[in-house]
Design a protein around this motif. Structure first.
Motif, PDB file in Angstrom:
ATOM      1  N   LYS B  62       0.838  -1.201   0.000  1.00 37.35           N
ATOM      2  CA  LYS B  62       0.000   0.000   0.000  1.00 37.35           C
ATOM      3  C   LYS B  62       0.869   1.245   0.000  1.00 37.35           C
ATOM      4  N   LYS B  63       1.946   1.178   0.771  1.00 38.77           N
ATOM      5  CA  LYS B  63       2.858   2.310   0.831  1.00 38.77           C
ATOM      6  C   LYS B  63       3.516   2.540  -0.533  1.00 38.77           C
ATOM      7  N   GLU B  64       3.967   1.470  -1.143  1.00 36.78           N
ATOM      8  CA  GLU B  64       4.595   1.586  -2.477  1.00 36.78           C
ATOM      9  C   GLU B  64       3.638   2.213  -3.475  1.00 36.78           C
ATOM     10  N   ILE B  65       2.383   1.724  -3.421  1.00 39.17           N
ATOM     11  CA  ILE B  65       1.426   2.211  -4.411  1.00 39.17           C
ATOM     12  C   ILE B  65       1.063   3.667  -4.141  1.00 39.17           C
ATOM     13  N   SER B  66       0.967   4.060  -2.863  1.00 39.19           N
ATOM     14  CA  SER B  66       0.678   5.491  -2.611  1.00 39.19           C
ATOM     15  C   SER B  66       1.814   6.359  -3.125  1.00 39.19           C
ATOM     16  N   ASN B  67       3.047   5.865  -2.968  1.00 36.40           N
ATOM     17  CA  ASN B  67       4.174   6.638  -3.488  1.00 36.40           C
ATOM     18  C   ASN B  67       4.086   6.783  -4.994  1.00 36.40           C
ATOM     19  N   LEU B  68       3.741   5.675  -5.607  1.00 37.97           N
ATOM     20  CA  LEU B  68       3.606   5.662  -7.054  1.00 37.97           C
ATOM     21  C   LEU B  68       2.520   6.637  -7.481  1.00 37.97           C
ATOM     22  N   ARG B  69       1.448   6.667  -6.681  1.00 35.18           N
ATOM     23  CA  ARG B  69       0.364   7.580  -7.001  1.00 35.18           C
ATOM     24  C   ARG B  69       0.844   9.028  -6.881  1.00 35.18           C
ATOM     25  N   ASP B  70       1.591   9.330  -5.803  1.00 37.95           N
ATOM     26  CA  ASP B  70       2.130  10.688  -5.626  1.00 37.95           C
ATOM     27  C   ASP B  70       2.950  11.085  -6.844  1.00 37.95           C
ATOM     28  N   LEU B  71       3.815  10.167  -7.249  1.00 37.38           N
ATOM     29  CA  LEU B  71       4.708  10.470  -8.362  1.00 37.38           C
ATOM     30  C   LEU B  71       3.937  10.632  -9.671  1.00 37.38           C
ATOM     31  N   THR B  72       2.956   9.731  -9.864  1.00 39.14           N
ATOM     32  CA  THR B  72       2.185   9.811 -11.102  1.00 39.14           C
ATOM     33  C   THR B  72       1.409  11.113 -11.154  1.00 39.14           C
ATOM     34  N   LEU B  88      -5.244   0.513  -4.497  1.00 40.93           N
ATOM     35  CA  LEU B  88      -5.248   0.610  -3.039  1.00 40.93           C
ATOM     36  C   LEU B  88      -6.523   0.006  -2.462  1.00 40.93           C
ATOM     37  N   MET B  89      -7.626   0.241  -3.170  1.00 43.85           N
ATOM     38  CA  MET B  89      -8.908  -0.273  -2.706  1.00 43.85           C
ATOM     39  C   MET B  89      -8.901  -1.801  -2.735  1.00 43.85           C
ATOM     40  N   ILE B  90      -8.299  -2.362  -3.768  1.00 45.76           N
ATOM     41  CA  ILE B  90      -8.229  -3.822  -3.858  1.00 45.76           C
ATOM     42  C   ILE B  90      -7.415  -4.377  -2.686  1.00 45.76           C
ATOM     43  N   LEU B  91      -6.317  -3.681  -2.354  1.00 46.93           N
ATOM     44  CA  LEU B  91      -5.484  -4.165  -1.259  1.00 46.93           C
ATOM     45  C   LEU B  91      -6.197  -4.112   0.090  1.00 46.93           C
ATOM     46  N   LYS B 141      -2.665  -8.626 -11.604  1.00 46.68           N
ATOM     47  CA  LYS B 141      -1.326  -9.189 -11.687  1.00 46.68           C
ATOM     48  C   LYS B 141      -0.297  -8.240 -11.119  1.00 46.68           C
ATOM     49  N   ASP B 142      -0.508  -6.972 -11.372  1.00 43.62           N
ATOM     50  CA  ASP B 142       0.415  -5.982 -10.849  1.00 43.62           C
ATOM     51  C   ASP B 142       0.472  -6.060  -9.325  1.00 43.62           C
ATOM     52  N   ILE B 143      -0.706  -6.129  -8.727  1.00 45.36           N
ATOM     53  CA  ILE B 143      -0.776  -6.234  -7.269  1.00 45.36           C
ATOM     54  C   ILE B 143      -0.170  -7.549  -6.787  1.00 45.36           C
ATOM     55  N   TYR B 144      -0.497  -8.604  -7.520  1.00 51.00           N
ATOM     56  CA  TYR B 144       0.024  -9.936  -7.204  1.00 51.00           C
ATOM     57  C   TYR B 144       1.550  -9.921  -7.199  1.00 51.00           C
TER      58      TYR B 144
END
Lengths: 90, 617
Positions: B62-72, B88-91, B141-144
């Motif tokens: 979740k932390k990785e994805i939030s960072n990715l979201r910030d950057l995107t 994030l919602m899926i996680l 798959k990305d989340i996986y």
């Protein structure tokens, strides 16, 4: 309990983003929110459950909402569906 | 992300141009994330541990994805970042969490295998379906993949099938510097990688090894089969799978031009950026991480014109401390001494959210609580940064730049706070170095009061991306109006002229940072308007130097002052092409002939993805 029947009006059906909007509404609700579609009944607070149903454009779904804020949740869902999940900007 | 499926198989992808150059070669798929998943039955008493391990995995991803979201959000815009909200919602999905925990608790599977079982079932389900629903399998798959990287930590995730025999383009989900070094350098003709950005370690490495690379291609590796032909355009960030004849002949020409140019440009590195009649134009590099400082001189940069300090703040739960910041800044100022280094103070907020601060979502973030506004409100954060900067200025040639200035009082307040910091540091026993302070001009209001601002600073820097966006009221990430984002609109050019004239009246220099600085035709135009310095991605510097060394300053001045008299951008572009196209053709600039040749729909996609369309000759 309220039963609320709605039609999927966007062009792509309930894919990730619309499912996300539904979860957003359902997960902050105090009521339980379930969705019934082609004989399956799932918890609408789970985005994966909603996605797995593969709800096609044009289909009708039924929400079963039970709890103190059921009317509010039904209104919000109705608005969401009527606005085609804010996707098909005219 | 896949942008287009034109014919049966030709697919074009647009990612981040991470290392310049071109390649046409077969692909070598290195990692479509091949995991060896251990399958273990665990003793009852250890299930609680495994559940905890699983929860920690979720938390980390979740932390990785939030960072990715910030950057995107910062790099691409709100629309592009929305997909990460879904991830994030899926996680957090209760049915996912409950099912996996029950597989661990009741079936006594280890966390990795329990998660694999649940997800594989789901992914298989989606892959059987049609159209857009099938694509959802990719999200899962990305989340996986991300989760298993954590749940399988310590194990080797990569399976190299065979050694490389001929030159190939490496594609995959991700690639680390170690992996790149693992291959025979001569055989690696390019990199096309799903994750990463221009400042990833592997990008820096690819540039130093002169291997063209495109990063951040989304799910390219899912759409490609081993051995398929690929065109890689690391200069423009484009990848074409199964290119057609037209693509191939176009890029073959491009490769030839590029090879010739590379030889020539390497002789350019140590030459001065000076026009034929002796005007020195400083060519600086933009950097985001201090690790990049070591490479900029190899591209012939005369210093750093824009160090985006906010990257120190992104992707973490706490604010960086003063000593941590000072060390990062020192890494640049000391290393590059005596070259000038301009560091921009924290430019966050609005659409660039920091997870370390509780920031509210705003309805109009570009015009919201951001940048210098945030810093002037949160003096605690601002002062920590300014003190760190002052400490790092003990050696080298540091300049500090305040972004988003819209009024005289903002610049005065920022300077007051800076002076307070100096006084406090002096009391702590620090020697206060002389540091120049400048304002970044990117708001039209600042342009109209530029004379008053120029009187109060040591230099001005024009942030063209925002200045164009605010002047024309065009959000260029909005595909419907992206065509209106026109750097050569006379309103933009006349604004730049006003800024330059005001600065020169006060005897201070003006620089331009932003993508406009790396477009050859714009460079010529801006030099002619009197801009003294440019700051751009480092690998564009040598081309720019070549252009500058080929022109006559007085002539450029005359052409630009003619150009800005036209009433619309099209006439200006026509005029510039007429004046400069022969010269640019003669120079054989490889980076910008190409986008012009794409079909208009391809070009629209390239532009929407945040690339500017080069004006072309």
């Amino acid at each position: 309990m309220i039963s609320c029947k709605l039609t999927v009006q966007n062009t792509l059906g309930i894919h990730v983003r619309p499912a996300g909007y539904i979860v957003n509404i359902a997960s902050i609700a105090k009521s339980s929110v379930e969705l019934v579609y082609s004989d399956q009944r799932v918890n609408a607070k789970s985005i994966l459950n909603l996605m797995m149903l593969v709800i096609e454009p044009g289909s009708e779904v039924e929400f079963l909402i039970n709890g103190p804020d059921e009317q509010k949740v039904a209104d919000e869902l109705t608005e969401l569906f009527n606005n085609k999940f804010y996707e098909d900007a005219s | 992300m896949p942008l287009k499926q034109e014919t049966m198989q030709r697919k074009m992808f647009v990612g981040k141009a991470a290392s310049p150059g071109y390649a046409i070669a077969k692909t070598k798929l290195i990692v479509r994330q091949r995991f060896t998943i251990s399958q273990l039955k665990i003793p009852k008493e250890n299930t609680a541990n495994q559940i905890e391990f699983f929860r920690r995995g979720i938390w980390q991803v979740k932390k990785e994805i939030s960072n990715l979201r910030d950057l995107t959000l910062q790099m691409a815009g709100k629309e592009e970042s929305k997909i990460f909200d879904s991830h994030l919602m899926i996680l957090q999905d209760p049915s996912l969490i409950d099912s996996v925990i029950s597989l661990i608790r009741n079936e006594q599977w280890n966390a990795g295998y329990a998660f694999h079982l649940y997800m594989q079932n789901l992914i298989d389900g989606f892959e059987k379906k049609d159209g857009i629903f099938k694509d959802r399998a990719l999200d899962l798959k990305d989340i996986y993949n991300r989760m298993l990287l954590h749940l399988n930590s310590g194990e080797n995730n990569f399976v190299l099938q065979e050694e490389i025999k001929e030159g190939v383009i490496l594609t995959g989900f991700s690639i680390g510097p170690n992996m790149l070094m693992h291959f025979d350098k001569e055989k690696v003709l390019g990199l096309a990688i799903d994750s990463g950005s221009t400042t990833s370690h592997v990008s820096i490495l690819a540039r130093s090894m002169q291997i063209p690379a495109v990063m951040g291609l989304g799910n390219l590796s899912e759409s490609i089969n081993a051995g398929e032909l690929l065109i890689l355009d690391g200069t423009n960030g484009i990848v074409i799978i199964n290119p057609d004849e037209n693509d191939i002949s176009k890029y073959k020409k491009q490769i030839e031009v590029f090879q010739n140019q590379k030889l020539e440009l390497s002789t350019m590195r140590d030459l001065e950026p000076i026009t034929m009649d002796g005007k020195y134009i400083r060519l600086n590099a933009n950097i985001e991480r201090y690790e990049e400082a070591s490479e900029i001189t190899s591209f012939g940069a005369t210093g750093v014109g824009l160090y985006r300090s906010e990257f120190l703040y992104f992707g973490r739960d706490t604010l960086p401390t003063r000593s941590e910041q000072a060390e990062a800044y020192r890494n640049v100022t000391h290393q590059l001494e005596p070259l000038p280094v301009t560091i921009r103070t924290l430019d966050a907020g609005g659409d660039k959210m920091l997870s370390s601060m509780n920031m509210e979502t705003e309805s109009n973030p570009f015009m919201g609580w951001r940048s210098i506004r945030l810093c002037l409100d949160r003096k605690d954060i601002f002062k920590e940064q300014l003190k760190a900067l002052i400490e790092a200025g003990d050696r080298g040639n540091l300049k500090i730049m305040f972004p988003m200035i819209s009024s005289v009082s903002e610049i005065e307040r920022a300077k007051d706070i800076y002076n307070d910091c100096c006084t406090e540091l002096k009391a702590e026993g620090f020697h206060i170095p002389k540091i120049e302070l400048g304002a970044m001009i990117e708001i039209p209001a600042a342009v109209l009061i530029i004379e008053e601002i120029a009187k109060r600073v040591d230099f001005l820097s024009i942030g063209t991306n925002d200045l164009i966006q605010f002047t024309l009221a065009v959000d260029r990430s909005n595909g419907k109006i992206a065509y209106m984002y026109e750097p050569h609109h006379p309103a933009v050019l006349r604004s730049i002229k006003l800024i330059v004239d005001a600065a020169h009246k006060e005897g201070i220099p003006v620089s331009v940072c932003g993508e406009m600085a790396s477009d050859p035709l714009s460079t010529l135009l801006l030099v002619g308007l009197g801009v003294d310095e440019f700051s751009m991605v480092s690998w564009c510097i040598m081309e720019c130097k070549k252009i500058i060394r080929s022109i006559n300053y007085d002539e450029a001045r005359a052409i630009s002052s003619e150009a800005i008299k036209f009433s619309d951008a099209n006439s200006i572009n026509d005029f510039l092409r007429k004046k400069y196209s022969q010269k640019i053709k003669r120079l054989g600039i490889s980076s910008f002939i190409i986008t012009q040749d794409f079909s208009s729909s391809d070009r629209a996609l390239i532009r929407v993805d945040g690339h500017i369309e080069r004006v072309g000759v």
